[in-house]
Design a protein around this motif. Structure first.
Motif, short mmCIF file in Angstrom:
data_model
loop_
_atom_site.label_atom_id
_atom_site.label_comp_id
_atom_site.label_asym_id
_atom_site.label_seq_id
_atom_site.Cartn_x
_atom_site.Cartn_y
_atom_site.Cartn_z
N GLN A 27 -7.05 6.77 -7.47
CA GLN A 27 -6.26 5.84 -8.27
C GLN A 27 -5.78 4.66 -7.42
O GLN A 27 -5.82 3.51 -7.85
N LEU A 28 -5.34 4.95 -6.22
CA LEU A 28 -4.88 3.91 -5.30
C LEU A 28 -6.00 2.93 -5.00
O LEU A 28 -5.80 1.71 -5.02
N TRP A 29 -7.18 3.45 -4.73
CA TRP A 29 -8.33 2.61 -4.44
C TRP A 29 -8.70 1.76 -5.65
O TRP A 29 -8.99 0.56 -5.51
N ASN A 73 -5.73 9.28 -4.11
CA ASN A 73 -6.31 8.16 -3.36
C ASN A 73 -7.31 7.38 -4.21
O ASN A 73 -7.49 6.18 -4.01
N ALA A 100 0.83 -1.20 0.00
CA ALA A 100 0.00 0.00 0.00
C ALA A 100 0.87 1.25 0.00
O ALA A 100 0.57 2.23 -0.70
N HIS A 159 -6.25 -1.04 -5.97
CA HIS A 159 -6.55 -2.06 -4.95
C HIS A 159 -7.70 -2.95 -5.40
O HIS A 159 -7.63 -4.18 -5.30
N LEU A 219 2.35 1.64 -3.50
CA LEU A 219 1.32 2.10 -4.43
C LEU A 219 0.95 3.55 -4.17
O LEU A 219 0.71 4.30 -5.11
N LYS A 220 0.91 3.94 -2.91
CA LYS A 220 0.56 5.33 -2.58
C LYS A 220 1.60 6.29 -3.14
O LYS A 220 1.26 7.38 -3.60
N GLU A 221 2.87 5.90 -3.11
CA GLU A 221 3.93 6.73 -3.68
C GLU A 221 3.88 6.73 -5.20
O GLU A 221 4.31 7.69 -5.83
N THR A 222 3.36 5.65 -5.80
CA THR A 222 3.33 5.52 -7.25
C THR A 222 2.20 6.32 -7.87
O THR A 222 2.38 6.92 -8.93
N PHE A 223 1.06 6.35 -7.23
CA PHE A 223 -0.12 7.01 -7.80
C PHE A 223 -0.35 8.35 -7.13
O PHE A 223 -0.05 8.54 -5.96
#
Length: 119
Positions: free
Chosen positions: A47-49, A45, A35, A52, A38-42
Motif C-alpha cells: 500500500q505504501l509503495w 509496504n 514516508a 508513493h 505514510l508508513k504509519e498510516t498504511f
C-alpha cells in the motif's frame, strides 16, 4: 500527425528526472518524514509503495498539464507513466538508469503515437 507525441514523452522524462532530483536532493528530509507518516498510516509496504507511485503520478499530472495546458494530456501522461512504473517494479527487472529511462520513453512514445494517430 505532428511530433506532439515526442514532446510529451520528452517532457515526461524531464519531469521524472526533476521529480527524482527535487525529492532526493532538495526535499530529502521532508521526503523521509512523509514516508514515515505514510508508513504509519498504511498497513503494508505494498500500500505504501502504491501511494508513493500515485503521488509521483500526481506530480507528473501537474507538470504535464501545466506545460501543455491540457488536463487530458496531463492525465494520460501520468497514467501511462504510472502503468510503466508499476510494471517495471512488479517484473523485478532492474538494468539501471538508462534501461529504465529507455523503457519509459519507448512505451510512452508508442502510447502517444497510438493516441494521436487515432485522432
Amino acid at each position: 500527425m505532428e511530433l506532439i507525441w515526442f514532446y510529451i514523452a520528452l517532457f515526461l522524462a524531464i519531469s521524472d528526472e526533476i521529480h527524482t532530483k527535487i525529492l532526493w536532493n532538495v526535499f530529502f528530509d521532508f521526503y523521509i518524514l512523509l514516508a514515515g507518516i505514510l508508513k504509519e498510516t498504511f498497513s503494508s509496504n505494498i500500500q505504501l509503495w502504491l501511494v508513493h507511485e500515485c503521488l509521483e503520478a500526481l506530480f507528473h499530472f501537474v507538470i504535464l498539464s501545466a506545460v501543455f495546458l491540457s488536463l487530458e494530456i496531463g492525465f494520460l501522461a501520468a497514467t501511462i507513466h504510472l502503468v510503466v512504473d508499476l510494471y517495471h517494479q512488479l517484473s523485478g527487472v532492474d538494468h539501471g538508469w538508462l534501461y529504465h529511462r529507455a523503457l519509459h520513453f519507448t512505451v510512452e512514445s508508442l502510447f502517444f503515437i497510438m493516441i494521436f494517430s487515432a485522432a
